[in-house]
Design a protein around this motif. Sequence first.
Motif, PDB file in Angstrom:
ATOM      1  N   SER A  46     -22.904 -32.917 -38.098  1.00 27.91           N
ATOM      2  CA  SER A  46     -23.598 -32.940 -39.119  1.00 27.91           C
ATOM      3  C   SER A  46     -23.572 -32.881 -40.806  1.00 27.91           C
ATOM      4  CB  SER A  46     -24.884 -32.275 -38.691  1.00 27.91           C
ATOM      5  OG  SER A  46     -25.811 -32.137 -40.192  1.00 27.91           O
ATOM      6  N   SER A  47     -23.307 -33.363 -41.145  1.00 27.94           N
ATOM      7  CA  SER A  47     -23.042 -33.590 -42.989  1.00 27.94           C
ATOM      8  C   SER A  47     -23.192 -32.058 -43.418  1.00 27.94           C
ATOM      9  CB  SER A  47     -23.112 -34.736 -43.454  1.00 27.94           C
ATOM     10  OG  SER A  47     -24.513 -34.531 -44.412  1.00 27.94           O
ATOM     11  N   ILE A  48     -24.309 -31.395 -43.076  1.00 26.00           N
ATOM     12  CA  ILE A  48     -24.882 -30.148 -43.147  1.00 26.00           C
ATOM     13  C   ILE A  48     -23.140 -29.454 -43.694  1.00 26.00           C
ATOM     14  CG2 ILE A  48     -24.684 -29.055 -41.107  1.00 26.00           C
ATOM     15  CD1 ILE A  48     -27.476 -27.735 -42.654  1.00 26.00           C
ATOM     16  N   ILE A  49     -22.703 -29.776 -42.680  1.00 25.41           N
ATOM     17  CA  ILE A  49     -21.371 -28.482 -42.964  1.00 25.41           C
ATOM     18  C   ILE A  49     -20.346 -29.203 -44.379  1.00 25.41           C
ATOM     19  CG2 ILE A  49     -20.804 -29.023 -40.477  1.00 25.41           C
ATOM     20  CD1 ILE A  49     -18.232 -30.259 -41.196  1.00 25.41           C
ATOM     21  N   TYR A  50     -20.248 -30.206 -45.300  1.00 20.64           N
ATOM     22  CA  TYR A  50     -19.788 -29.751 -46.684  1.00 20.64           C
ATOM     23  C   TYR A  50     -20.505 -28.737 -47.047  1.00 20.64           C
ATOM     24  CZ  TYR A  50     -17.761 -33.837 -44.588  1.00 20.64           C
ATOM     25  OH  TYR A  50     -16.931 -34.824 -43.194  1.00 20.64           O
ATOM     26  N   GLU A  51     -22.125 -28.687 -47.284  1.00 17.34           N
ATOM     27  CA  GLU A  51     -22.836 -27.635 -48.189  1.00 17.34           C
ATOM     28  C   GLU A  51     -22.599 -26.849 -48.192  1.00 17.34           C
ATOM     29  OE1 GLU A  51     -23.837 -30.885 -47.298  1.00 17.34           O
ATOM     30  OE2 GLU A  51     -25.737 -31.171 -48.029  1.00 17.34           O
ATOM     31  N   TYR A  52     -22.673 -26.077 -46.750  1.00 18.72           N
ATOM     32  CA  TYR A  52     -22.071 -25.361 -46.160  1.00 18.72           C
ATOM     33  C   TYR A  52     -20.959 -24.446 -45.953  1.00 18.72           C
ATOM     34  CZ  TYR A  52     -23.036 -20.712 -42.932  1.00 18.72           C
ATOM     35  OH  TYR A  52     -23.620 -19.225 -43.025  1.00 18.72           O
ATOM     36  N   SER A  53     -19.661 -25.307 -46.191  1.00 21.61           N
ATOM     37  CA  SER A  53     -18.822 -24.609 -46.610  1.00 21.61           C
ATOM     38  C   SER A  53     -18.222 -24.149 -47.712  1.00 21.61           C
ATOM     39  CB  SER A  53     -17.748 -26.302 -46.712  1.00 21.61           C
ATOM     40  OG  SER A  53     -17.037 -26.892 -47.763  1.00 21.61           O
ATOM     41  N   ILE A  54     -19.021 -24.325 -48.721  1.00 26.87           N
ATOM     42  CA  ILE A  54     -18.765 -23.848 -50.268  1.00 26.87           C
ATOM     43  C   ILE A  54     -19.222 -22.167 -50.459  1.00 26.87           C
ATOM     44  CG2 ILE A  54     -20.596 -23.886 -52.270  1.00 26.87           C
ATOM     45  CD1 ILE A  54     -21.108 -26.783 -51.797  1.00 26.87           C
ATOM     46  N   LEU A  55     -20.044 -21.953 -49.419  1.00 27.65           N
ATOM     47  CA  LEU A  55     -20.144 -20.917 -48.933  1.00 27.65           C
ATOM     48  C   LEU A  55     -19.407 -20.049 -48.267  1.00 27.65           C
ATOM     49  CD1 LEU A  55     -24.018 -20.800 -47.760  1.00 27.65           C
ATOM     50  CD2 LEU A  55     -23.473 -20.325 -50.222  1.00 27.65           C
ATOM     51  N   GLU A  56     -18.551 -20.230 -47.695  1.00 32.64           N
ATOM     52  CA  GLU A  56     -17.210 -19.596 -47.075  1.00 32.64           C
ATOM     53  C   GLU A  56     -17.403 -18.935 -46.058  1.00 32.64           C
ATOM     54  OE1 GLU A  56     -14.539 -17.764 -50.049  1.00 32.64           O
ATOM     55  OE2 GLU A  56     -14.350 -20.094 -50.568  1.00 32.64           O
ATOM     56  N   ARG A  57     -18.280 -19.820 -44.738  1.00 30.88           N
ATOM     57  CA  ARG A  57     -19.094 -18.651 -43.572  1.00 30.88           C
ATOM     58  C   ARG A  57     -18.998 -19.098 -42.826  1.00 30.88           C
ATOM     59  NH1 ARG A  57     -25.349 -17.555 -46.695  1.00 30.88           N
ATOM     60  NH2 ARG A  57     -24.016 -16.515 -48.126  1.00 30.88           N
ATOM     61  N   PRO A  58     -18.755 -18.326 -41.225  1.00 22.08           N
ATOM     62  CA  PRO A  58     -18.563 -19.467 -40.515  1.00 22.08           C
ATOM     63  C   PRO A  58     -19.272 -20.036 -39.989  1.00 22.08           C
ATOM     64  CG  PRO A  58     -18.102 -17.078 -40.178  1.00 22.08           C
ATOM     65  CD  PRO A  58     -19.265 -17.241 -41.586  1.00 22.08           C
ATOM     66  N   MET A  59     -18.691 -20.930 -38.493  1.00 21.56           N
ATOM     67  CA  MET A  59     -19.137 -22.468 -38.831  1.00 21.56           C
ATOM     68  C   MET A  59     -18.341 -22.747 -37.328  1.00 21.56           C
ATOM     69  SD  MET A  59     -19.180 -25.384 -41.376  1.00 21.56           S
ATOM     70  CE  MET A  59     -17.789 -25.016 -42.842  1.00 21.56           C
ATOM     71  N   ILE A  60     -19.250 -23.206 -36.248  1.00 20.94           N
ATOM     72  CA  ILE A  60     -18.897 -22.988 -34.865  1.00 20.94           C
ATOM     73  C   ILE A  60     -19.699 -24.703 -34.711  1.00 20.94           C
ATOM     74  CG2 ILE A  60     -19.369 -22.291 -32.615  1.00 20.94           C
ATOM     75  CD1 ILE A  60     -20.147 -19.169 -33.702  1.00 20.94           C
ATOM     76  N   PHE A  61     -18.729 -25.217 -33.619  1.00 24.41           N
ATOM     77  CA  PHE A  61     -19.816 -26.702 -33.002  1.00 24.41           C
ATOM     78  C   PHE A  61     -19.756 -26.746 -31.891  1.00 24.41           C
ATOM     79  CE2 PHE A  61     -17.251 -26.672 -37.175  1.00 24.41           C
ATOM     80  CZ  PHE A  61     -17.754 -27.436 -38.017  1.00 24.41           C
ATOM     81  N   TYR A  62     -20.824 -27.229 -31.616  1.00 21.07           N
ATOM     82  CA  TYR A  62     -21.485 -26.958 -30.275  1.00 21.07           C
ATOM     83  C   TYR A  62     -20.938 -28.754 -29.820  1.00 21.07           C
ATOM     84  CZ  TYR A  62     -24.392 -26.670 -25.639  1.00 21.07           C
ATOM     85  OH  TYR A  62     -24.761 -27.117 -24.748  1.00 21.07           O
ATOM     86  N   SER A  63     -20.370 -29.114 -28.924  1.00 15.09           N
ATOM     87  CA  SER A  63     -20.412 -31.017 -29.046  1.00 15.09           C
ATOM     88  C   SER A  63     -19.925 -31.107 -27.481  1.00 15.09           C
ATOM     89  CB  SER A  63     -19.106 -31.476 -29.476  1.00 15.09           C
ATOM     90  OG  SER A  63     -18.883 -30.897 -31.213  1.00 15.09           O
ATOM     91  N   TYR A  64     -21.664 -30.344 -26.718  1.00 13.51           N
ATOM     92  CA  TYR A  64     -21.302 -30.608 -25.119  1.00 13.51           C
ATOM     93  C   TYR A  64     -21.204 -32.022 -25.761  1.00 13.51           C
ATOM     94  CZ  TYR A  64     -26.256 -31.963 -26.857  1.00 13.51           C
ATOM     95  OH  TYR A  64     -27.727 -33.130 -27.100  1.00 13.51           O
ATOM     96  N   ASP A  65     -21.948 -32.980 -25.756  1.00 10.87           N
ATOM     97  CA  ASP A  65     -21.808 -34.312 -25.208  1.00 10.87           C
ATOM     98  C   ASP A  65     -20.597 -35.531 -26.297  1.00 10.87           C
ATOM     99  OD1 ASP A  65     -22.352 -34.451 -27.831  1.00 10.87           O
ATOM    100  OD2 ASP A  65     -24.533 -35.953 -27.671  1.00 10.87           O
TER     101      ASP A  65
END
Length: 288
Positions: free
Chosen positions: A201-220
């Motif tokens: 999801s492109s939501i990661i670009y907005e969330y990166s502004i907050l400089e907080r952790p992200m985990i990517f669950y890419s089972y497929d």
Amino acid sequence: YWIATSEYIFLDNAFLPLAYCNLSKKTKVIQLWHGCNAIKKFGQSYNTGLLKKLEKKLAEKYTYLILNSENTREKYKEAFGVDDSKILVTGSPRVDIFFDEEKCSILRSEFYKENTLLEEKKIILYAPTFRDNQSNKLSEELYQLADGINEDSVILLRLHPSLNESIIIPKKYKSKIINMSGYNNLVQLLLVSDVLITDYSSIIYEYSILERPMIFYSYDFKEYSNNGRGFYEDYENYVPGTVCYSLQDLIIEIRKLEVDIDKVKYFKIKNYEYRDGKNMQRILRILN
């Protein structure tokens, strides 16, 4: 009537009826778009047939396409089918609010007034990309995820609108999983969350502004790479966080949460040339 008489038309999506409208020569059409960048392919990069033709016809109406960074130029030129003359790198107005600490503070306070029980919780925002036939697998994995996280944590679920009503949360899990898919203010959810779980999801670009952790669950991941939209980037090396391919790995990652925040900060700088909250002002200066 409004399209015919407007001096400015601002879009945040592919409003296809506009492709067939005869606009006044004075009318300026500004495509703001609803994503700040993209991992997976879209628009002219992915669509085919009539939809691709309609999107191309719509792009001919654009006066300007707004970007956050030069880093996005070639990608968006391809996706929208426009040339350099239509591109403005001014920053997207949709992210201005993230750089206004006073407004952010108010939004956080308003959220906790409505959700007092969450104030002392570690909030995990789970926002997966839409997939067909996803709801059954999603439900089962959500329950396992809830069982695996710490007692002081809660999962806020943000789904695509078409999946929202297909998710039923049993009473047993109502204190650990809260479906916020129908919640109107996504900015609030981003502001109060301590960690984001997503995939493509492109939501990661907005969330990166907050400089907080992200985990990517890419089972497929393999299936999505081979049979899905495909990616603009080398996904596994591009995303600013750990990629997990199984639910067990995801639970382990949430518990230890050892995320390289420097990678998130670099991702933010790379994707936002302007970080001053004045993107709308820059656009208005150009239009006026």
